[in-house]
Design an enzyme around this catalytic site. Structure first.
Site, mmCIF file in Angstrom:
data_model
loop_
_atom_site.group_PDB
_atom_site.id
_atom_site.type_symbol
_atom_site.label_atom_id
_atom_site.label_comp_id
_atom_site.label_asym_id
_atom_site.label_seq_id
_atom_site.Cartn_x
_atom_site.Cartn_y
_atom_site.Cartn_z
ATOM 1 N N HIS A 398 0.842 -1.204 0.000
ATOM 2 C CA HIS A 398 0.000 0.000 0.000
ATOM 3 C C HIS A 398 0.869 1.242 0.000
ATOM 4 C CE1 HIS A 398 0.240 1.302 4.374
ATOM 5 N NE2 HIS A 398 0.715 0.062 4.480
ATOM 6 N N ASP A 408 6.423 2.419 7.475
ATOM 7 C CA ASP A 408 5.154 1.834 7.037
ATOM 8 C C ASP A 408 4.365 2.912 6.295
ATOM 9 O OD1 ASP A 408 2.691 0.618 6.730
ATOM 10 O OD2 ASP A 408 2.253 0.500 8.868
ATOM 11 N N GLU A 446 -5.063 1.124 2.785
ATOM 12 C CA GLU A 446 -4.780 -0.060 3.600
ATOM 13 C C GLU A 446 -4.949 0.242 5.078
ATOM 14 O OE1 GLU A 446 -1.839 -2.638 5.973
ATOM 15 O OE2 GLU A 446 -2.105 -0.475 5.787
ATOM 16 N N GLU A 447 -4.561 1.453 5.484
ATOM 17 C CA GLU A 447 -4.604 1.801 6.900
ATOM 18 C C GLU A 447 -6.019 1.861 7.448
ATOM 19 O OE1 GLU A 447 -2.147 1.708 8.671
ATOM 20 O OE2 GLU A 447 -0.335 2.388 7.654
ATOM 21 N N ASP A 475 5.091 -4.627 2.607
ATOM 22 C CA ASP A 475 4.765 -3.512 3.495
ATOM 23 C C ASP A 475 5.847 -3.364 4.563
ATOM 24 O OD1 ASP A 475 3.473 -1.513 4.854
ATOM 25 O OD2 ASP A 475 1.848 -2.771 5.616
#
Length: 580
Positions: A398, A408, A446-447, A475
């Protein structure tokens, strides 16, 4: 017993520039895992070729034909491997990371759209514009109100306010959103009672019940340290009648060797007392309003449930730093003993069980974040296979981040972009063609619960189940410098072991060359192990929903400094990656 390795030893024992080599080896391992998944790196001379018709119909665009490959351009596997190593450039990864961490870019923001365009431009440059496109979806996100941020304050008996919550870490000059928990209830509550309930597990509440205090949670604000899924922690507190939850990162996890300035960021990789970990409280994977159905932009109501029927926590929740948590502990009643020594995990904090706040004070918690529909986009590119073009190996990560995303996700995204370039060079310069089609995927949102990858999988479920060979997730590719760490289904274990043996490790020296596998083995108590996958990144979409063999891996430190170093906090830009 394994040697207890302190961060200070690691930090001073290796040059900071080595992190570039660390990222490069992750790129190499990724490429070799993909290579082994596609069967061979190139077409064997005795094979026949079918590079005409493309069968990648699941991609949302009309793909061009694969480049022509003739037996005379066949490259043996070892030759391709040497060319790949020679072509990788760590400096390119560094440049990508500088761009990707230039500004905070949560999903749904203009800044995230700029990151998406940067990724798309890079893929188009190296794969051809006709082989790159985007998939867009209309989904529910949760956004902060930066002009009216969340509030945690103490009100004295005389009515004076004292604000506790620092909404930003203030460690850098970056513009970031105020810290929130996505999909928290929007509310303002007040209580004269504040209780510390450790991590808020069932066992923790059982211990309170044994002390005759469980009923006191009803109507109280609860202070918890991170432990498990944050959404479950908030839900459990609500079940016991809590009015609100304050969730903090304890020094036992993020500042293990001290909280003074010499040991925390920016002087080290451990978190300062202002660091707050953002995240979502939702239990859903994909758009909460369209579970199991694609969130089509054209349709405003088709296959969507009403927001009132979606389960989000019913009480407000706010992330705070351990410095703010300590302020609250100091105002709490400590006359009642903590139920267990496990509730006192760090020697650098003073813990109190709480109850009624001292001197007639009250605590106010106000959350102002709101839910809104937003358009998200996945960037999808491909390199056509020449023997089995309708079999897909997917390499993905992502690109959205709660803040700058130095670790991240962007250590992985920068790696992915360099892999794309290297494959593009071999494809155009050497007429290289993989056996199977390789798909490069950059997921959005994604988060917020693996939203981008889930929507894409729901849209192309049937053809992915039939044709996808493997999914590799990168990731947060770099979390430390010491050793390789892998997770995956058993079917991919030997593939990962084999790839790790092919890649030289920067820990080696000219007179003693070591592979990634060698260093990996030296940092484990036995043979290197590929651990089972969890559900914390986009691989979960493919392995859990579609049953596609999946894996992920990263470079990390040893277990005693593994943790949330810069994870989902403002303390997460490019400079933080240099610290680890």
């Amino acid at each position: 017993m394994a040697k207890h390795v302190r961060f200070e030893e690691i930090y001073t024992s290796r040059p900071r520039t080595q992190w570039l080599l660390t990222v490069s080896l992750l790129a190499a391992v990724s490429l070799f895992v993909v290579g082994l998944c596609i069967g061979v790196f190139g077409i064997r001379s005795e094979d026949t070729f079918n590079c005409g018709e493309s069968h990648t119909s699941f991609l949302p665009f009309t793909a061009t034909e694969s480049p022509s490959v003739s037996p005379s351009t066949f490259l043996p596997e070892d030759v391709v491997r040497d060319k790949l190593f020679a072509e990788f450039k760590a400096e390119n990864i560094r440049k990508h990371l500088l761009v990707l961490t230039r500004e905070s870019h949560p999903a749904g923001s203009p800044a995230n759209n700029r990151v998406a365009e940067y990724i798309r431009s890079h893929l188009s440059l190296h794969l051809g514009a006709d082989n790159v496109n985007e998939s867009t979806y209309d989904v529910l996100l949760s956004r902060p109100n930066n002009s009216n941020p969340n509030v945690v304050k103490i009100v004295s008996a005389g009515g004076e306010d004292h604000t506790v919550l620092r909404n930003k870490e203030n460690q850098q000059t970056y513009e970031v959103d105020t810290a929130i928990f996505g999909f928290s209830a929007q509310a303002a509550v007040e209580s004269e009672r504040l209780f510390y309930v450790n991590t808020g597990s069932d066992h923790d509440y059982e211990l309170l019940e044994k002390q005759g205090l469980l009923d006191e949670i009803n109507g109280s604000v609860v202070l918890l340290r991170y432990g498990g899924f944050r959404g479950a922690q908030v839900d459990k507190a609500a079940e016991h009648g809590a009015k609100a939850v304050l969730l903090y990162l304890d020094p036992s996890a993020v500042a293990k060797y001290g909280i003074d300035e010499s040991k925390v960021f920016p002087n080290g990789a451990w978190m300062p007392d202002t660091a707050m970990e953002r995240g979502v409280l939702s239990i859903y994977k994909g758009d909460p309003l369209s579970q199991s159905f694609v969130s089509e932009i054209e349709s405003k109501t088709k296959y969507r449930t009403a927001l009132r029927n979606v389960h989000f926590p019913k009480i407000p929740a706010v992330p705070i730093g351990y410095g703010d948590a300590q302020k609250l502990f100091n105002l709490m009643d400590n006359s009642t003993a903590l139920p267990s020594h496990l509730w006192r995990p760090s020697e650098f904090m003073r813990y109190s069980l709480g109850g009624k706040l001292l001197e007639g004070r009250k605590i106010t918690v106000k959350t102002t974040n709101h839910n809104e529909r937003s358009v998200i986009k996945n960037i999808i590119g491909q390199v056509h296979g020449c023997q089995e073009p309708d079999r897909y190996v997917i390499l993905g990560n992502h690109y959205d981040a709660w803040t700058m995303g130095g670790i991240d996700p962007n250590s992985g995204t920068a790696t992915l972009l360099e892999i794309v370039r290297v494959m593009g060079v071999l494809r155009t310069r050497d007429s290289w063609c993989p056996r199977r089609t390789i798909v490069f995927a950059s997921w959005d949102a994604e988060e917020y619960g693996l939203v981008g990858s889930t929507e894409w999988a729901e849209e192309h479920m049937q053809i992915l189940e039939e044709r996808a060979v493997a999914y590799i997730n990168i990731d947060a590719a770099v979390r430390g410098r010491l050793s390789f760490f892998a997770l995956g289904v058993p079917l991919l274990s030997n593939v990962i072991y084999s790839a790790a043996k092919l890649v030289p490790d920067p820990a080696g020296s000219p007179d003693k060359k070591l592979s990634v596998h060698d260093v990996w083995a030296s940092t484990t108590k036995g043979a290197p192990q590929v651990y089972p996958l969890g559900s914390g990144s986009d691989y979960a979409t493919f392995v859990n929903m579609l049953g596609i063999p999946s894996g992920r891996y990263h470079r990390e430190a040893l277990s005693d400094i593994r943790g949330r170093i810069g994870h989902r906090t403002e303390i997460n830009p490019y400079v933080c990656l240099q610290r680890i």
